[in-house]
Motif scaffolding. Structure first.
Motif, PDB file in Angstrom:
ATOM      1  N   TRP B  26       0.875  -1.288  -0.002  1.00  0.00           N
ATOM      2  CA  TRP B  26       0.123   0.115   0.110  1.00  0.00           C
ATOM      3  C   TRP B  26       0.888   1.184  -0.159  1.00  0.00           C
ATOM      4  CZ3 TRP B  26      -4.911  -0.537  -1.005  1.00  0.00           C
ATOM      5  CH2 TRP B  26      -5.597  -1.661  -0.406  1.00  0.00           C
ATOM      6  N   GLU B  27       0.332   2.301  -0.658  1.00  0.00           N
ATOM      7  CA  GLU B  27       1.076   3.619  -0.731  1.00  0.00           C
ATOM      8  C   GLU B  27       0.937   4.064   1.049  1.00  0.00           C
ATOM      9  OE1 GLU B  27      -0.589   7.827  -1.268  1.00  0.00           O
ATOM     10  OE2 GLU B  27      -1.839   5.997  -1.649  1.00  0.00           O
ATOM     11  N   GLY B  28       2.078   4.301   1.331  1.00  0.00           N
ATOM     12  CA  GLY B  28       2.319   4.849   2.862  1.00  0.00           C
ATOM     13  C   GLY B  28       2.676   3.764   3.761  1.00  0.00           C
ATOM     14  N   GLU B  29       2.742   2.667   3.215  1.00  0.00           N
ATOM     15  CA  GLU B  29       3.258   1.447   3.916  1.00  0.00           C
ATOM     16  C   GLU B  29       4.595   1.310   4.145  1.00  0.00           C
ATOM     17  OE1 GLU B  29       2.455  -3.340   4.115  1.00  0.00           O
ATOM     18  OE2 GLU B  29       1.705  -2.264   2.583  1.00  0.00           O
TER      19      GLU B  29
END
Lengths: 461, 106
Positions: B26-29
């Motif tokens: 996930w983006e931000g992970e």
């Protein structure tokens, strides 16, 4: 100097401090290591919210308050630098150095609110260095960030509310929990009964605790666990255990350890402020006054980094820190200071009273306090309990001695994972009032830093 | 006051390289949680003992998840946010002293 106050950490304490600062017209700069605000308590909550919303669902009520706090923080007039790892703080706290996207910055600070939070108490068990062994909090973080539970057959082991909460969250997420091994037993509850009346003042906390204890998932459980060793060649293959009720072996692929949390004192120790041994919580913590101020003027420690009281208390202590700083700067009168502070100080007292009950029930058992044999105590430098015991027997009496002789605590984690166990090993009477020796000196850099980053640092004086 | 902060769209998916593998995240992970979610348990090998290691605390404390990211060694996978096409490698031996040196004998 552009800031009235530098806040280190954007968990509940740091965010509440920044919101309070902004509401009083103080300019706050907030630094946090994570990509988003929330701290460990509300880790990745904005992202989870976005994912859940896309799936037509909402956040649970206990998490919604975190999202609200983050929203107020983001909307406040605060400068927030994410992915900023503080690697140095000068004695007294007037200068802070941090890494941000591979570049080092050194900035001056008029006042500091350090809100470094807590981390899970490391209790070295045989085999705890194997891949597949993580802290329970790590499993929670993984679930929050990736949306996936830990893979394979899971054993949860240790004690504390977070262990039970993680067990429940993992089960709800469809994980294969094959054992919940708790050191807690009837004796712990008996020992804790004298603290019950004080805890009744925090009814919500007590209710949450009862729910955790009674609504554990339907998995094989062991109570009064006294010993455990984790087996495996290259990764976890199982757990051998012994409890008051007998011994056994559980085959598994992952072991999640938890023995409560302790304050992260790296920053406060690096800043050279006074610390004290907290006998009830068995940890070192900075000495703070009723305004969270340390022995250094205008250097406050708020939240769990100043003593474990939880996220509700963290918000209160973060706000108190700022009130004191604002008052010194002449932004609020004596009168409004006492008016604003009184409910916060009362709230902190109430929450501290409930803490004794929790700390007494969830207590690392005597049998796990002192590691022995081939158990790796210092994970970074791979120093075993036997090596530490041998150094101690040949005269190494303090942590610095041990460090020089065995390299314990000299790796990249800077003794955060081994110092509690090493200290217990050289303080056999730690449970009978014997005061442990002071922890080894913390020196910068407390985060991995290259010579190049140091040479090209952007220094503002 | 700043304008109200809103979080409308769902996060995007990104992918990065871990050795020869392609890992989805996930983006931000963080790198560490994405690796664990893909079933990667071992993120490094200790040069001296040859013991395998994996992420432990996921909050930046234990430094067990040190990996090489886009050529820079000793990056904590649990603190580093994933970026599309980032290259992550396990650290399995002592690093050469200069760019041209062969890896030191262990």
């Amino acid at each position: 100097m552009n800031n009235d106050v530098v806040v280190i950490g954007a968990g509940p304490a740091g965010m509440a401090a920044a919101i309070q600062a902004s509401s009083l017209g103080l300019k706050a700069l907030v630094l946090d290591e994570q990509p988003a605000p929330g701290g460990q308590r509300f880790r990745a909550i904005e992202q989870r919210y976005r994912r859940l919303r896309a799936a037509g669902k909402g956040l649970p009520a206990s998490e919604q308050k975190g999202l609200d706090l983050i929203r107020r923080f983001r909307e406040s007039d605060t400068r927030f630098v994410d992915q900023a790892s503080v690697w140095d703080i000068s004695p007294g706290g007037r200068q802070i150095s941090y890494l941000h996207h591979g570049r080092s910055f050194t900035i001056p600070a008029n006042a500091v609110v350090a809100a470094p939070g807590a981390y899970e108490r490391p209790v070295p068990l045989e085999g705890w260095h194997l891949p597949g062994v993580m802290s329970a909090g790590a499993a929670q973080t993984m679930l929050k960030m990736s949306g996936h539970p830990v893979k394979g057959r899971i054993v949860l082991l240790g004690c504390g509310p977070l262990l039970l909460l993680t067990a429940r969250q993992l089960s709800n997420a469809g994980a294969n929990v094959v054992g919940l091994l708790q050191t807690t037993g009837p004796a712990d509850f008996l020992r804790a009964t004298p603290y019950l009346p004080a805890a009744l003042r925090s009814a919500t906390l007590l209710k949450q605790g009862l729910q955790l204890l009674t609504q554990t998932p339907l998995v094989p459980k062991v109570f009064s666990l006294t010993q455990a060793s984790i087996i495996g060649a290259d990764h976890v293959e199982g757990v051998n255990y012994r409890s008051r009720g007998g011994s056994g072996f559980i085959e598994c692929d992952a072991v999640l350890l938890h023995f409560g949390v302790i304050p992260n004192t790296q920053l406060s120790r690096l800043a050279g402020v006074a610390h004290d041994w907290n006998e009830q919580q068995e940890c070192w913590q900075p000495v703070v006054d009723a305004w969270q101020e340390t022995s250094a003027e205008n250097l406050m420690v708020a939240g769990d980094g100043g003593g474990i009281l939880g996220d509700e208390a963290a918000e209160m202590s973060g706000r108190l820190s700022i009130l004191r700083i604002a008052h010194r700067l002449g932004r609020i009168s004596d009168q409004s200071l006492s008016k604003l502070a009184a409910p916060l100080q009362r709230g902190l007292k109430r929450l501290a009273a409930a803490r004794a009950l929790i700390d007494t029930i969830f207590h690392t058992p005597e049998t796990m306090l002192i590691p022995s044999g081939d158990t790796v105590v210092c994970r970074c430098e791979e120093v075993t309990a036997a090596e530490i015991a041998a150094a101690n027997a040949s005269g190494a009496s303090g942590l610095r001695h041990l460090k020089v002789q065995t390299r314990v605590g000299m790796g990249p984690c800077r003794a955060q994972m081994c110092s509690m166990a090493a200290m217990a090993m050289i303080t056999p009477g730690i449970r009978c009032g014997q005061r442990p020796p002071p922890p080894a000196t913390v020196r910068a850099p407390i985060r991995p830093l290259t010579i190049g980053q140091l040479a090209e640092a952007d220094v503002e004086i | 006051m700043r304008p109200p902060h809103d979080l409308p769209e769902p996060p995007h998916q990104v992918s990065f390289r871990f050795g020869d593998e392609e890992i989805e995240a996930w983006e931000g992970e963080t790198v560490a949680t994405a690796l664990l979610a893909s079933g990667v348990m071992i993120t490094g090998v200790r040069a001296m003992s040859g013991r395998s290691r994996g992420p432990y605390c996921l909050i930046g404390v234990c430094h067990e998840c040190l990996v090489e990211i886009d050529g820079l060694a000793n990056q904590r996978a649990c603190i580093t946010t994933v970026r599309q096409n980032m290259k992550v490698c396990r650290q399995t031996r002592l690093r050469p002293l200069t760019g041209e040196d062969e890896t030191r004998e262990q």
